[in-house]
Scaffold this motif. Structure first.
Motif, PDB file in Angstrom:
ATOM      1  N   VAL A   7      97.218  43.072  19.428  1.00  0.00           N
ATOM      2  CA  VAL A   7      97.019  43.505  20.812  1.00  0.00           C
ATOM      3  C   VAL A   7      95.755  44.375  20.917  1.00  0.00           C
ATOM      4  O   VAL A   7      95.038  44.318  21.921  1.00  0.00           O
ATOM      5  N   ILE A   8      95.457  45.133  19.878  1.00  0.00           N
ATOM      6  CA  ILE A   8      94.292  46.032  19.913  1.00  0.00           C
ATOM      7  C   ILE A   8      92.980  45.257  19.961  1.00  0.00           C
ATOM      8  O   ILE A   8      92.173  45.479  20.866  1.00  0.00           O
ATOM      9  N   PRO A   9      92.716  44.329  19.023  1.00  0.00           N
ATOM     10  CA  PRO A   9      91.463  43.591  19.150  1.00  0.00           C
ATOM     11  C   PRO A   9      91.417  42.717  20.404  1.00  0.00           C
ATOM     12  O   PRO A   9      90.348  42.516  20.985  1.00  0.00           O
ATOM     13  N   LEU A  10      92.566  42.219  20.839  1.00  0.00           N
ATOM     14  CA  LEU A  10      92.600  41.433  22.068  1.00  0.00           C
ATOM     15  C   LEU A  10      92.168  42.288  23.262  1.00  0.00           C
ATOM     16  O   LEU A  10      91.341  41.871  24.075  1.00  0.00           O
ATOM     17  N   ALA A  11      92.693  43.502  23.349  1.00  0.00           N
ATOM     18  CA  ALA A  11      92.327  44.399  24.450  1.00  0.00           C
ATOM     19  C   ALA A  11      90.857  44.798  24.384  1.00  0.00           C
ATOM     20  O   ALA A  11      90.181  44.856  25.415  1.00  0.00           O
ATOM     21  N   THR A  12      90.339  45.058  23.185  1.00  0.00           N
ATOM     22  CA  THR A  12      88.923  45.443  23.081  1.00  0.00           C
ATOM     23  C   THR A  12      88.022  44.290  23.500  1.00  0.00           C
ATOM     24  O   THR A  12      86.972  44.511  24.086  1.00  0.00           O
ATOM     25  N   GLY A  13      88.435  43.064  23.220  1.00  0.00           N
ATOM     26  CA  GLY A  13      87.652  41.909  23.644  1.00  0.00           C
ATOM     27  C   GLY A  13      87.707  41.694  25.144  1.00  0.00           C
ATOM     28  O   GLY A  13      86.701  41.380  25.775  1.00  0.00           O
ATOM     29  N   VAL A  14      88.865  41.874  25.722  1.00  0.00           N
ATOM     30  CA  VAL A  14      89.030  41.666  27.166  1.00  0.00           C
ATOM     31  C   VAL A  14      88.298  42.738  27.973  1.00  0.00           C
ATOM     32  O   VAL A  14      87.645  42.443  28.976  1.00  0.00           O
ATOM     33  N   PHE A  15      88.367  43.990  27.531  1.00  0.00           N
ATOM     34  CA  PHE A  15      87.778  45.092  28.290  1.00  0.00           C
ATOM     35  C   PHE A  15      86.355  45.445  27.866  1.00  0.00           C
ATOM     36  O   PHE A  15      85.741  46.347  28.448  1.00  0.00           O
ATOM     37  N   ASN A  16      85.808  44.760  26.866  1.00  0.00           N
ATOM     38  CA  ASN A  16      84.438  45.017  26.379  1.00  0.00           C
ATOM     39  C   ASN A  16      84.226  46.447  25.923  1.00  0.00           C
ATOM     40  O   ASN A  16      83.114  46.974  26.013  1.00  0.00           O
ATOM     41  N   PHE A  17      85.260  47.103  25.471  1.00  0.00           N
ATOM     42  CA  PHE A  17      85.145  48.487  25.026  1.00  0.00           C
ATOM     43  C   PHE A  17      86.009  48.700  23.800  1.00  0.00           C
ATOM     44  O   PHE A  17      87.185  48.342  23.777  1.00  0.00           O
ATOM     45  N   CYS A  18      85.422  49.300  22.770  1.00  0.00           N
ATOM     46  CA  CYS A  18      86.145  49.616  21.548  1.00  0.00           C
ATOM     47  C   CYS A  18      85.958  51.104  21.249  1.00  0.00           C
ATOM     48  O   CYS A  18      84.832  51.567  21.045  1.00  0.00           O
ATOM     49  N   ALA A  19      87.045  51.848  21.244  1.00  0.00           N
ATOM     50  CA  ALA A  19      86.980  53.289  21.000  1.00  0.00           C
ATOM     51  C   ALA A  19      86.458  53.591  19.596  1.00  0.00           C
ATOM     52  O   ALA A  19      85.718  54.553  19.399  1.00  0.00           O
ATOM     53  N   LEU A  20      86.817  52.769  18.629  1.00  0.00           N
ATOM     54  CA  LEU A  20      86.336  52.963  17.261  1.00  0.00           C
ATOM     55  C   LEU A  20      84.823  52.809  17.196  1.00  0.00           C
ATOM     56  O   LEU A  20      84.153  53.558  16.491  1.00  0.00           O
ATOM     57  N   TYR A  21      84.278  51.856  17.936  1.00  0.00           N
ATOM     58  CA  TYR A  21      82.823  51.690  17.984  1.00  0.00           C
ATOM     59  C   TYR A  21      82.162  52.956  18.526  1.00  0.00           C
ATOM     60  O   TYR A  21      81.107  53.364  18.055  1.00  0.00           O
ATOM     61  N   THR A  22      82.774  53.564  19.525  1.00  0.00           N
ATOM     62  CA  THR A  22      82.227  54.794  20.096  1.00  0.00           C
ATOM     63  C   THR A  22      82.210  55.899  19.050  1.00  0.00           C
ATOM     64  O   THR A  22      81.209  56.608  18.905  1.00  0.00           O
ATOM     65  N   LEU A  23      83.295  56.051  18.310  1.00  0.00           N
ATOM     66  CA  LEU A  23      83.362  57.084  17.277  1.00  0.00           C
ATOM     67  C   LEU A  23      82.341  56.859  16.170  1.00  0.00           C
ATOM     68  O   LEU A  23      81.789  57.809  15.616  1.00  0.00           O
TER      69      LEU A  23
END
Length: 63
Positions: free
Chosen positions: A37-53
């Protein structure tokens, strides 16, 4: 939230997420597969919190 997931990265996140969830639903892998669900959500919303960190941005810059 500012988009930080590029096109290819987005496609990979969605495919991996759907694959993990499908494998969990069919019982091939355990319940941990629902972490897809996590990678699916990051793909759908174009935002990854880990990438930000980590300071990663795979989006192309707009000119």
């Amino acid at each position: 939230m500012k988009a930080n997931v590029g096109r290819l990265d987005k496609i990979l996140h969605i495919v991996i997420g759907v694959l993990l969830i499908a494998l969990a639903l069919t019982g091939v892998i355990g319940a941990w597969g629902y972490i897809g669900v996590i990678p699916l959500a990051t793909g759908v919303f174009n935002f990854c919190a880990l990438y930000t960190l980590l300071g990663i941005n795979t989006c192309k810059l707009k000119k």
